[in-house]
Design a protein around this motif. Structure first.
Motif, PDB file in Angstrom:
ATOM      1  N   THR A  99       6.395  -4.660  -0.100  1.00 56.32           N
ATOM      2  CA  THR A  99       5.637  -3.412  -0.053  1.00 56.32           C
ATOM      3  C   THR A  99       4.206  -3.603  -0.535  1.00 56.32           C
ATOM      4  O   THR A  99       3.259  -3.069   0.067  1.00 56.32           O
ATOM      5  CB  THR A  99       6.331  -2.330  -0.910  1.00 56.32           C
ATOM      6  OG1 THR A  99       7.683  -2.201  -0.491  1.00 56.32           O
ATOM      7  CG2 THR A  99       5.629  -0.995  -0.756  1.00 56.32           C
ATOM      8  N   PHE A 103       0.229  -3.552   1.819  1.00 52.07           N
ATOM      9  CA  PHE A 103      -1.059  -2.906   1.573  1.00 52.07           C
ATOM     10  C   PHE A 103      -2.195  -3.913   1.414  1.00 52.07           C
ATOM     11  O   PHE A 103      -3.353  -3.587   1.664  1.00 52.07           O
ATOM     12  CB  PHE A 103      -0.979  -2.033   0.312  1.00 52.07           C
ATOM     13  CG  PHE A 103      -0.233  -0.750   0.489  1.00 52.07           C
ATOM     14  CD1 PHE A 103      -0.831   0.337   1.094  1.00 52.07           C
ATOM     15  CD2 PHE A 103       1.077  -0.627   0.065  1.00 52.07           C
ATOM     16  CE1 PHE A 103      -0.150   1.531   1.265  1.00 52.07           C
ATOM     17  CE2 PHE A 103       1.775   0.560   0.226  1.00 52.07           C
ATOM     18  CZ  PHE A 103       1.166   1.646   0.831  1.00 52.07           C
ATOM     19  N   SER A 146      -2.772  -2.372  -4.470  1.00 49.57           N
ATOM     20  CA  SER A 146      -1.587  -2.542  -3.628  1.00 49.57           C
ATOM     21  C   SER A 146      -0.297  -2.341  -4.408  1.00 49.57           C
ATOM     22  O   SER A 146       0.713  -1.888  -3.846  1.00 49.57           O
ATOM     23  CB  SER A 146      -1.589  -3.944  -3.003  1.00 49.57           C
ATOM     24  OG  SER A 146      -2.732  -4.139  -2.202  1.00 49.57           O
ATOM     25  N   TRP A 187       5.344   9.091  -0.003  1.00 53.64           N
ATOM     26  CA  TRP A 187       4.919   7.916   0.758  1.00 53.64           C
ATOM     27  C   TRP A 187       4.014   8.304   1.919  1.00 53.64           C
ATOM     28  O   TRP A 187       3.051   7.597   2.229  1.00 53.64           O
ATOM     29  CB  TRP A 187       6.149   7.161   1.273  1.00 53.64           C
ATOM     30  CG  TRP A 187       6.676   6.178   0.281  1.00 53.64           C
ATOM     31  CD1 TRP A 187       7.796   6.297  -0.483  1.00 53.64           C
ATOM     32  CD2 TRP A 187       6.076   4.934  -0.082  1.00 53.64           C
ATOM     33  NE1 TRP A 187       7.937   5.203  -1.293  1.00 53.64           N
ATOM     34  CE2 TRP A 187       6.901   4.344  -1.073  1.00 53.64           C
ATOM     35  CE3 TRP A 187       4.937   4.252   0.323  1.00 53.64           C
ATOM     36  CZ2 TRP A 187       6.613   3.106  -1.651  1.00 53.64           C
ATOM     37  CZ3 TRP A 187       4.647   3.016  -0.253  1.00 53.64           C
ATOM     38  CH2 TRP A 187       5.476   2.466  -1.225  1.00 53.64           C
ATOM     39  N   SER A 188       4.319   9.412   2.548  1.00 58.37           N
ATOM     40  CA  SER A 188       3.461   9.881   3.638  1.00 58.37           C
ATOM     41  C   SER A 188       2.060  10.195   3.127  1.00 58.37           C
ATOM     42  O   SER A 188       1.056   9.830   3.752  1.00 58.37           O
ATOM     43  CB  SER A 188       4.080  11.122   4.277  1.00 58.37           C
ATOM     44  OG  SER A 188       3.241  11.634   5.291  1.00 58.37           O
ATOM     45  N   THR A 191       0.134   6.863   2.046  1.00 60.90           N
ATOM     46  CA  THR A 191      -0.287   6.062   3.188  1.00 60.90           C
ATOM     47  C   THR A 191      -1.433   6.727   3.940  1.00 60.90           C
ATOM     48  O   THR A 191      -2.360   6.052   4.399  1.00 60.90           O
ATOM     49  CB  THR A 191       0.888   5.811   4.147  1.00 60.90           C
ATOM     50  OG1 THR A 191       1.511   7.062   4.483  1.00 60.90           O
ATOM     51  CG2 THR A 191       1.924   4.893   3.531  1.00 60.90           C
ATOM     52  N   GLN A 192      -1.378   8.049   4.062  1.00 58.07           N
ATOM     53  CA  GLN A 192      -2.464   8.749   4.734  1.00 58.07           C
ATOM     54  C   GLN A 192      -3.763   8.668   3.923  1.00 58.07           C
ATOM     55  O   GLN A 192      -4.847   8.545   4.490  1.00 58.07           O
ATOM     56  CB  GLN A 192      -2.074  10.212   4.963  1.00 58.07           C
ATOM     57  CG  GLN A 192      -1.005  10.393   6.019  1.00 58.07           C
ATOM     58  CD  GLN A 192      -0.695  11.850   6.288  1.00 58.07           C
ATOM     59  OE1 GLN A 192      -1.595  12.653   6.478  1.00 58.07           O
ATOM     60  NE2 GLN A 192       0.584  12.191   6.294  1.00 58.07           N
ATOM     61  N   TYR A 194      -4.638   6.162   1.892  1.00 61.71           N
ATOM     62  CA  TYR A 194      -5.143   4.808   2.111  1.00 61.71           C
ATOM     63  C   TYR A 194      -5.771   4.690   3.503  1.00 61.71           C
ATOM     64  O   TYR A 194      -6.829   4.084   3.670  1.00 61.71           O
ATOM     65  CB  TYR A 194      -4.008   3.781   1.965  1.00 61.71           C
ATOM     66  CG  TYR A 194      -3.718   3.367   0.544  1.00 61.71           C
ATOM     67  CD1 TYR A 194      -3.547   4.324  -0.466  1.00 61.71           C
ATOM     68  CD2 TYR A 194      -3.589   2.033   0.190  1.00 61.71           C
ATOM     69  CE1 TYR A 194      -3.266   3.959  -1.760  1.00 61.71           C
ATOM     70  CE2 TYR A 194      -3.315   1.657  -1.106  1.00 61.71           C
ATOM     71  CZ  TYR A 194      -3.149   2.624  -2.082  1.00 61.71           C
ATOM     72  OH  TYR A 194      -2.880   2.256  -3.374  1.00 61.71           O
ATOM     73  N   PHE A 195      -5.083   5.266   4.480  1.00 62.40           N
ATOM     74  CA  PHE A 195      -5.571   5.195   5.855  1.00 62.40           C
ATOM     75  C   PHE A 195      -6.953   5.831   5.989  1.00 62.40           C
ATOM     76  O   PHE A 195      -7.867   5.245   6.579  1.00 62.40           O
ATOM     77  CB  PHE A 195      -4.578   5.888   6.783  1.00 62.40           C
ATOM     78  CG  PHE A 195      -5.030   5.966   8.220  1.00 62.40           C
ATOM     79  CD1 PHE A 195      -4.841   4.909   9.074  1.00 62.40           C
ATOM     80  CD2 PHE A 195      -5.662   7.107   8.707  1.00 62.40           C
ATOM     81  CE1 PHE A 195      -5.253   4.970  10.390  1.00 62.40           C
ATOM     82  CE2 PHE A 195      -6.089   7.187  10.015  1.00 62.40           C
ATOM     83  CZ  PHE A 195      -5.878   6.111  10.862  1.00 62.40           C
ATOM     84  N   LEU A 242      -2.029  -0.257   9.577  1.00 62.37           N
ATOM     85  CA  LEU A 242      -1.877   1.034   8.916  1.00 62.37           C
ATOM     86  C   LEU A 242      -0.779   1.861   9.576  1.00 62.37           C
ATOM     87  O   LEU A 242      -0.088   2.630   8.912  1.00 62.37           O
ATOM     88  CB  LEU A 242      -3.203   1.797   8.942  1.00 62.37           C
ATOM     89  CG  LEU A 242      -4.292   1.249   8.022  1.00 62.37           C
ATOM     90  CD1 LEU A 242      -5.591   2.020   8.210  1.00 62.37           C
ATOM     91  CD2 LEU A 242      -3.858   1.307   6.567  1.00 62.37           C
ATOM     92  N   LEU A 245       2.429   1.164   7.987  1.00 65.18           N
ATOM     93  CA  LEU A 245       2.734   1.841   6.730  1.00 65.18           C
ATOM     94  C   LEU A 245       3.613   3.071   6.940  1.00 65.18           C
ATOM     95  O   LEU A 245       4.328   3.493   6.032  1.00 65.18           O
ATOM     96  CB  LEU A 245       1.431   2.253   6.031  1.00 65.18           C
ATOM     97  CG  LEU A 245       0.473   1.129   5.628  1.00 65.18           C
ATOM     98  CD1 LEU A 245      -0.775   1.693   4.976  1.00 65.18           C
ATOM     99  CD2 LEU A 245       1.146   0.128   4.698  1.00 65.18           C
ATOM    100  N   TRP A 246       3.551   3.642   8.143  1.00 64.82           N
ATOM    101  CA  TRP A 246       4.381   4.808   8.444  1.00 64.82           C
ATOM    102  C   TRP A 246       5.743   4.430   9.025  1.00 64.82           C
ATOM    103  O   TRP A 246       6.635   5.275   9.121  1.00 64.82           O
ATOM    104  CB  TRP A 246       3.661   5.734   9.429  1.00 64.82           C
ATOM    105  CG  TRP A 246       2.604   6.582   8.809  1.00 64.82           C
ATOM    106  CD1 TRP A 246       2.737   7.408   7.739  1.00 64.82           C
ATOM    107  CD2 TRP A 246       1.236   6.695   9.221  1.00 64.82           C
ATOM    108  NE1 TRP A 246       1.540   8.035   7.457  1.00 64.82           N
ATOM    109  CE2 TRP A 246       0.602   7.615   8.348  1.00 64.82           C
ATOM    110  CE3 TRP A 246       0.488   6.109  10.226  1.00 64.82           C
ATOM    111  CZ2 TRP A 246      -0.740   7.958   8.463  1.00 64.82           C
ATOM    112  CZ3 TRP A 246      -0.851   6.440  10.348  1.00 64.82           C
ATOM    113  CH2 TRP A 246      -1.449   7.359   9.474  1.00 64.82           C
TER     114      TRP A 246
END
Length: 313
Positions: A99, A103, A146, A187-188, A191-192, A194-195, A242, A245-246
């Motif tokens: 994990t 990242f 990360s 997590w959603s 990740t968003q 970071y995106f 990226l 990540l989803w």
């Protein structure tokens, strides 16, 4: 997870046959990828001109982290496919590495894009900013950022699961970290976040390099154009990794509906969103960069077909 080994009535191979072929394909691609990365890392460590340059340091770090990430995730994928169990504490160790380094790759790509921006748009400050020391500091920061998402998830897991269960056996997967329903939303969100941050940085660098390319002339224009293409490739890689990540969130939802489709989807995601962007790294720098390419040819044939290249700064 049970699979039907029979063929379909029309004689076409069953799903398990297709999956076996995909497993073999993935292993071949990983072997090729690790071999190419090994050649590029050999070049990096043997030449001082590479070890003293920030962009090559970042590139070498992506190669090393990619090798570790692919080996760990490939083991987990094979274990998951064959329903091989491991103790929870060992699974957690694999998940921490997998994990976190999931990242590391997009974050390093973002830093490589920033380095190209400084080199083209701020050439007078490039020598002072893009030093070997600063590169190592950036790598430490990347690793800290990360590790943050998985550290939070592990804290929740440790608080929710009794220590007596850590010696139990199970099929290892990132889904085991989701104890509460709201963790999927966590997590959603992360990740968003970071995106969005990485996408904004890459787009800013692209626009600034594009402006510099339009104003430049001669060799400067040629260098700017090459930097622009490099940023575009980084942007495409970033989009792929990226998206990765989803993938665990989508896979977890599919697993609840159809286990066979889940296995197909996991392998497809692995090839498209894990192998593909990391292979592009070798192409972006390993084959497009003249200094690396001439050395790559030399080490690929073990120095038998040509004289060792002589490089200068």
């Amino acid at each position: 997870m049970a699979y039907n080994n029979s063929t379909q009535s029309n004689g076409a191979p069953s799903s398990i046959r297709k999956i076996n072929n995909m497993v073999i394909l993935v292993q071949i691609l990983i072997i090729i990828f690790l071999y190419l990365n090994g050649l590029l890392l050999t070049t990096f460590f043997k030449k001082e001109v590479f070890r003293s340059s920030m962009r090559y340091i970042f590139f070498a770090y992506t190669l090393m982290s990619d090798c570790l990430y692919l080996m760990v995730t490939d083991v987990l994928l094979l274990f998951s496919y064959n329903r091989i169990v491991m103790q929870i504490w060992l699974c957690l160790l694999f998940l921490i590495i997998g994990t976190a380094y999931n990242f590391v790759f997009p974050l390093t790509l973002t830093l490589m894009t920033l380095e190209r921006y400084v080199a083209i748009c701020m050439p007078m400050q490039h020598g002072a900013l893009c030093t070997q020391r600063n590169a190592l500091h950036c790598i430490l920061i990347i690793n800290a950022i990360s590790l943050l998402p998985i550290s939070i998830s592990l804290s929740i897991y440790w608080a929710s699961v009794p220590f007596s269960r850590y010696t139990e056996d199970l099929v290892c997967g990132v889904e085991m970290l989701i104890i509460h329903r709201w963790q999927s939303h966590y997590w959603s969100a992360i990740t968003q976040l970071y995106f969005v941050i990485m996408l904004v940085i890459v787009m800013f660098c692209y626009v600034q390099i594009l402006k510099a390319a339009r104003k430049a002339s001669g060799e400067t224009k040629k260098s700017s154009g090459k930097g622009l293409r490099t940023v575009l490739l980084h942007g495409f890689q970033l989009l792929l990794c990226l998206t990765r990540l989803w993938c665990p969130l989508v896979e977890a939802a599919v697993m609840q509906m159809d286990l066979r489709l889940f296995v197909d989807l996991r392998y497809a995601n692995y090839v498209v969103f894990t192998l593909a962007p990391r292979c592009l790294s070798s192409l972006v720098y390993g084959l497009r960069d003249h200094k690396l390419f001439v050395n790559l040819k030399y080490y690929a044939v073990f120095g038998l077909a040509c004289q060792p290249p002589v490089l200068t700064d």
